[in-house]
Design a protein around this motif. Structure first.
Motif, short mmCIF file in Angstrom:
data_model
loop_
_atom_site.label_atom_id
_atom_site.label_comp_id
_atom_site.label_asym_id
_atom_site.label_seq_id
_atom_site.Cartn_x
_atom_site.Cartn_y
_atom_site.Cartn_z
N GLU A 50 0.84 -1.20 0.00
CA GLU A 50 0.00 0.00 0.00
C GLU A 50 0.88 1.25 0.00
O GLU A 50 1.91 1.31 0.67
CB GLU A 50 -0.90 -0.01 1.24
CG GLU A 50 -1.98 1.04 1.24
CD GLU A 50 -2.95 0.88 2.39
OE1 GLU A 50 -3.73 1.81 2.65
OE2 GLU A 50 -2.92 -0.19 3.03
N MET A 110 -1.25 3.99 -6.15
CA MET A 110 -2.63 3.55 -6.26
C MET A 110 -3.39 4.03 -5.04
O MET A 110 -2.92 3.87 -3.91
CB MET A 110 -2.71 2.02 -6.37
CG MET A 110 -2.20 1.46 -7.67
SD MET A 110 -2.49 -0.34 -7.83
CE MET A 110 -1.28 -0.96 -6.64
N HIS A 115 -5.96 0.08 -4.61
CA HIS A 115 -5.03 -0.95 -4.15
C HIS A 115 -5.79 -2.17 -3.63
O HIS A 115 -5.41 -3.33 -3.91
CB HIS A 115 -4.14 -0.37 -3.04
CG HIS A 115 -3.10 -1.32 -2.54
ND1 HIS A 115 -3.27 -2.10 -1.42
CD2 HIS A 115 -1.88 -1.63 -3.04
CE1 HIS A 115 -2.21 -2.83 -1.22
NE2 HIS A 115 -1.34 -2.57 -2.18
#
Length: 363
Positions: A50, A110, A115
């Motif tokens: 992430e 993202m 994500h």
């Protein structure tokens, strides 16, 4: 999702659908409406942690290594790198990637929900080991990333022979010979954050490897390394040089990207065999066989800027012509350097005959 769709009925179908009860159903609908080639490329991004800062070029080369890039009939002669960038820009225009700016430049991430979507659609093939969620990895997994400080015994939790991607995002791991021996299908191997000083001999058996990034602690490679004939991308920019034997580099004939300091490339004998190489920062001419100006003759894929030094070692116009700079259509800037001016005028005549697209900087 429908930005290129001109069919009114399809717009009405989406409007009447029951996907508007939350964000994730809408995102999944957007994913399902992607062309298959973009679906596969986006799903591959499920290996990233992430908030990971994505570098487009690196991602494109990973896609290329996995065989995810497919030229259309109208773009059959287009470079794979350019096709990959078209894919990336297409996904970015659909908001699957978000561009941010930092004082060091631009990068892509993202969004958290995107994500999560990538993880959802890739859960059969992509797996991320994070924090302490160490568990038996499903046999369907083909792409694995590691982002944990927990010590792992990869051979006991993963069927390594099926892996096509292994990326290490944490700094507390070393990959042993037992792991390399089982990576029979690996195509992408990123070891930049591994703690290892020597590449095992078994690394030379990774015959399907296309993309390799070395650990910053790596100092030596075995002779078997030069059997990786299908390697396309070699990134040793973070490593402690010298780690390679330049005398063997000419065997990696499919290399497209060699990310090393310019001083290293100038030591590679017979570099002219690397005819797919895209960039070469510096070429140092020499009187020695395998390092003469003729090595540039068939390197027609070179692009961007090229610096040619020690041109006093080029003895005639005929020898200068052997470089065939007029065929280097992708080089935009050419810098020529002489250690002495003794032969400058003789060779400059021929180098000035390079393609009109090249801007020559005479030093």
């Amino acid at each position: 999702m429908l930005k290129d769709e001109m069919n009114v009925e399809k717009w009405k179908n989406v409007l009447r659908s029951n996907v508007w009860n939350g964000i994730m159903p809408v995102l999944k609908l957007s994913y399902r409406n992607l062309p298959p080639h973009l679906q596969r490329c986006f799903a591959y991004c499920g290996i990233f942690p992430e908030d990971w800062r994505i570098k487009p070029d690196e991602l494109v080369y990973m896609w290329m290594a996995q065989g995810l890039l497919r030229p259309h009939e109208e773009s059959i002669n287009t470079r794979m790198e350019d096709i990959g960038r078209i894919y990336f820009d297409d996904l970015s225009s659909r908001s699957f990637f978000q561009m941010l700016e930092h004082h060091n430049g631009k990068y892509y991430v993202m969004h958290d929900m995107i994500h999560e979507l990538a993880q959802s659609v890739s859960k059969e093939e992509c797996f991320r080991i994070e924090r302490n969620n160490v568990q038996r990895i499903p046999s369907t997994v083909r792409h694995l990333s590691i982002n944990t400080d927990a010590l792992l015994q990869l051979t006991s939790i993963c069927d390594l022979k099926n892996l096509r991607t292994l990326v290490i995002f944490s700094y507390n791991h070393s990959i042993g010979s037992d792991v390399f021996k089982q990576l029979r299908s690996i195509r992408v191997l990123d070891l930049t954050r591994c703690k290892m000083e020597q590449l095992p001999k078994a690394a030379g058996e990774l015959i399907h490897l296309r993309y390799l990034a070395f650990a910053d602690t790596l100092k030596a490679v075995p002779p078997s390394f030069y059997r990786l004939y299908y390697l396309q991308v070699l990134d040793v920019s973070r490593s402690s040089l010298p780690i390679l034997f330049p005398e063997g580099m000419d065997k990696l004939i499919n290399l497209r990207v060699l990310d090393v300091p310019g001083a290293f490339t100038s030591q590679i004998a017979r570099i002219g065999k690397l005819t797919s190489l895209q960039r070469l920062a510096v070429f140092r001419t020499s009187k020695k066989k395998g390092r003469k100006i003729v090595e540039l003759q068939n390197m027609d894929e070179l692009r961007g800027s090229l610096v040619i030094t020690n041109l006093e070692n080029v003895h005639s116009m005929q020898e200068a012509a052997e470089a065939k700079l007029n065929q280097k259509e992708y080089i935009k800037k050419l810098t020529l350097k002489w250690a002495t001016l003794r032969r400058r005028e003789v060779t400059m005549i021929k180098f000035s005959g390079a393609s009109s697209r090249i801007r020559i900087s005479k030093i």
